[in-house]
Each structure stands twice: as C-alpha cells, then as structure tokens.
Design a protein around this motif. Structure first.
Motif, short mmCIF file in Angstrom:
data_model
loop_
_atom_site.label_atom_id
_atom_site.label_comp_id
_atom_site.label_asym_id
_atom_site.label_seq_id
_atom_site.Cartn_x
_atom_site.Cartn_y
_atom_site.Cartn_z
N GLY A 43 45.44 47.46 26.30
CA GLY A 43 45.85 48.22 27.49
C GLY A 43 45.22 47.74 28.78
N HIS A 44 44.46 46.65 28.72
CA HIS A 44 43.76 46.18 29.92
C HIS A 44 44.02 44.71 30.22
CE1 HIS A 44 41.77 49.97 30.21
NE2 HIS A 44 41.46 49.87 28.93
N THR A 45 45.15 44.19 29.81
CA THR A 45 45.45 42.80 30.15
C THR A 45 45.90 42.71 31.60
OG1 THR A 45 47.77 42.86 29.50
CG2 THR A 45 46.16 42.35 27.77
N LEU A 46 45.92 41.51 32.10
CA LEU A 46 46.33 41.27 33.49
C LEU A 46 47.80 40.85 33.59
CD1 LEU A 46 43.11 39.39 34.60
CD2 LEU A 46 43.67 41.81 34.93
N GLU A 47 48.43 40.66 32.44
CA GLU A 47 49.85 40.30 32.42
C GLU A 47 50.66 41.43 33.04
OE1 GLU A 47 50.08 39.84 28.24
OE2 GLU A 47 49.68 37.68 28.34
N ASN A 48 51.67 41.05 33.77
CA ASN A 48 52.55 41.98 34.49
C ASN A 48 51.84 42.72 35.61
OD1 ASN A 48 54.84 41.31 32.92
ND2 ASN A 48 54.08 42.65 31.30
N HIS A 49 50.68 42.22 35.99
CA HIS A 49 49.96 42.75 37.14
C HIS A 49 49.77 41.64 38.17
CE1 HIS A 49 49.20 46.62 35.31
NE2 HIS A 49 48.92 45.97 34.20
N LEU A 50 49.15 40.53 37.74
CA LEU A 50 48.97 39.40 38.64
C LEU A 50 50.25 38.59 38.76
CD1 LEU A 50 45.52 38.03 37.43
CD2 LEU A 50 46.01 39.92 38.98
N GLU A 51 50.97 38.52 37.65
CA GLU A 51 52.20 37.75 37.60
C GLU A 51 53.14 38.36 36.57
OE1 GLU A 51 53.16 35.74 34.72
OE2 GLU A 51 51.51 36.74 33.70
N ALA B 221 31.86 31.99 33.57
CA ALA B 221 30.48 31.50 33.42
C ALA B 221 29.63 32.46 32.57
CB ALA B 221 29.84 31.32 34.79
N GLU B 222 30.19 33.62 32.26
CA GLU B 222 29.46 34.63 31.49
C GLU B 222 29.75 34.52 30.00
OE1 GLU B 222 27.44 36.97 32.97
OE2 GLU B 222 27.87 36.07 34.93
N ASP B 223 29.02 35.29 29.23
CA ASP B 223 29.25 35.38 27.78
C ASP B 223 30.40 36.35 27.56
OD1 ASP B 223 28.95 35.23 25.03
OD2 ASP B 223 27.45 36.84 25.00
N LEU B 224 31.60 35.82 27.29
CA LEU B 224 32.80 36.63 27.12
C LEU B 224 33.26 36.59 25.67
CD1 LEU B 224 34.96 35.37 30.12
CD2 LEU B 224 33.52 37.40 30.04
N HIS B 225 33.93 37.66 25.26
CA HIS B 225 34.59 37.61 23.96
C HIS B 225 35.67 36.54 24.03
CE1 HIS B 225 37.11 38.80 20.57
NE2 HIS B 225 35.99 39.33 20.07
N ASP B 226 35.88 35.84 22.93
CA ASP B 226 36.86 34.73 22.92
C ASP B 226 38.24 35.14 23.40
OD1 ASP B 226 35.00 32.91 22.04
OD2 ASP B 226 35.62 33.01 19.94
N CYS B 227 38.70 36.34 23.04
CA CYS B 227 40.05 36.74 23.46
C CYS B 227 40.12 36.96 24.97
CB CYS B 227 40.54 37.96 22.68
SG CYS B 227 39.73 39.50 23.11
N VAL B 228 39.03 37.42 25.58
CA VAL B 228 39.00 37.60 27.04
C VAL B 228 38.98 36.24 27.72
CG1 VAL B 228 37.70 38.57 28.97
CG2 VAL B 228 37.89 39.85 26.83
N ARG B 229 38.17 35.33 27.21
CA ARG B 229 38.11 33.98 27.77
C ARG B 229 39.50 33.32 27.70
NH1 ARG B 229 34.09 31.06 29.22
NH2 ARG B 229 32.60 32.41 28.18
N ARG B 230 40.16 33.41 26.56
CA ARG B 230 41.51 32.83 26.43
C ARG B 230 42.49 33.51 27.37
NH1 ARG B 230 40.15 33.11 20.97
NH2 ARG B 230 41.48 34.93 20.71
N HIS B 231 42.38 34.83 27.51
CA HIS B 231 43.27 35.56 28.41
C HIS B 231 43.09 35.08 29.85
CE1 HIS B 231 45.72 38.75 30.00
NE2 HIS B 231 44.71 39.30 30.64
N PHE B 232 41.86 34.95 30.30
CA PHE B 232 41.61 34.49 31.67
C PHE B 232 42.11 33.06 31.86
CE2 PHE B 232 37.83 37.47 32.84
CZ PHE B 232 38.70 38.54 32.87
N LEU B 233 41.84 32.18 30.91
CA LEU B 233 42.31 30.80 31.03
C LEU B 233 43.84 30.73 31.06
CD1 LEU B 233 39.76 29.00 28.71
CD2 LEU B 233 39.88 28.88 31.21
N GLY B 234 44.48 31.54 30.25
CA GLY B 234 45.95 31.59 30.27
C GLY B 234 46.48 32.12 31.58
#
Length: 123
Positions: A45-53, A74-87
């Motif tokens: 429920g907290h993705t950025l999809e359909n908000h930024l683009e 640059a922080e210690d992120l959960h892998d799914c959050v890191r992938r979400h941001f990179l995507g």
C-alpha cells in the motif's frame, strides 16, 4: 538525521500534483513507510507507482522525489525497497510529462536539467 529525511523535508508536497489525482501530501508518509520497511509485507500500500508516474508519464511530484530516492539508496534498505526505487528512477529517467502536466504548462518533467529542482549553491 538521515540525508533522505532532509531531502523529504525540502519539498512542499501538498503543493505538488500527484499521479493519483490528489496533492502529493501523502507521499511523505509513503516514503517514511517504505524506508522503515524491513519486509516486503510492510511496503504493501505504499509504493510510488501511479503517484510519481503512470506508465512512464510523469507528474509534478516526480522530480521532487528523485533526490529523496537517491539519498535513500545510500542507506540500508530492504531489497524490495531498493529495487522499487531503482525501478522508479528508471521510469522517471525514460518518461515524459503526462498530458495533464503538459496542459498545465509543465511539459519539461522529463530528464532535463532545467526541469529538476535546483539547489542553492554553497558559498
């Protein structure tokens, strides 16, 4: 204080148009939840999809979200959050202004130096 928190506080999120049709006011909390997540379940429920683009069509909040995501990487992120941001960054770099943004006079939301928030130069 972390760099992403500083970046998050630099922007007037309620004054920005969001892809969901509301103001960007709710994005600060979405970022906080994503960055606090320690499991994929906590990001629900907290993705950025359909908000930024939406389908790589950018909204006014997009360029303001980029420095937050870059600082967070640059922080210690959960892998799914890191992938979400990179995507999301990939979508934003390759995207273009949504028709509604172009009609509102914001045609340059795509990756161009003049479209992104400017930082004050240190003296």
């Amino acid at each position: 204080m972390t760099a992403w928190r500083l970046e998050l506080g630099r922007h007037d999120w309620p004054a920005l148009r969001c892809g969901c049709g509301r103001s960007g006011a709710h994005l600060a909390e979405s970022f906080r939840r994503l960055l606090a997540a320690r499991s994929a379940r906590e990001t629900a429920g907290h993705t950025l999809e359909n908000h930024l683009e939406v389908q790589s069509m950018l909204f006014e909040v997009a360029p303001h979200a980029v420095p937050v995501m870059l600082a967070a990487l640059a922080e210690d992120l959960h892998d799914c959050v890191r992938r979400h941001f990179l995507g999301m960054l990939e979508y934003l770099v390759t995207g273009e202004s949504h028709r509604s943004e172009a009609e509102a006079g914001r045609r340059g939301l795509a990756w161009r130096r003049s479209a992104w928030p400017r930082r004050a130069r240190a003296s």
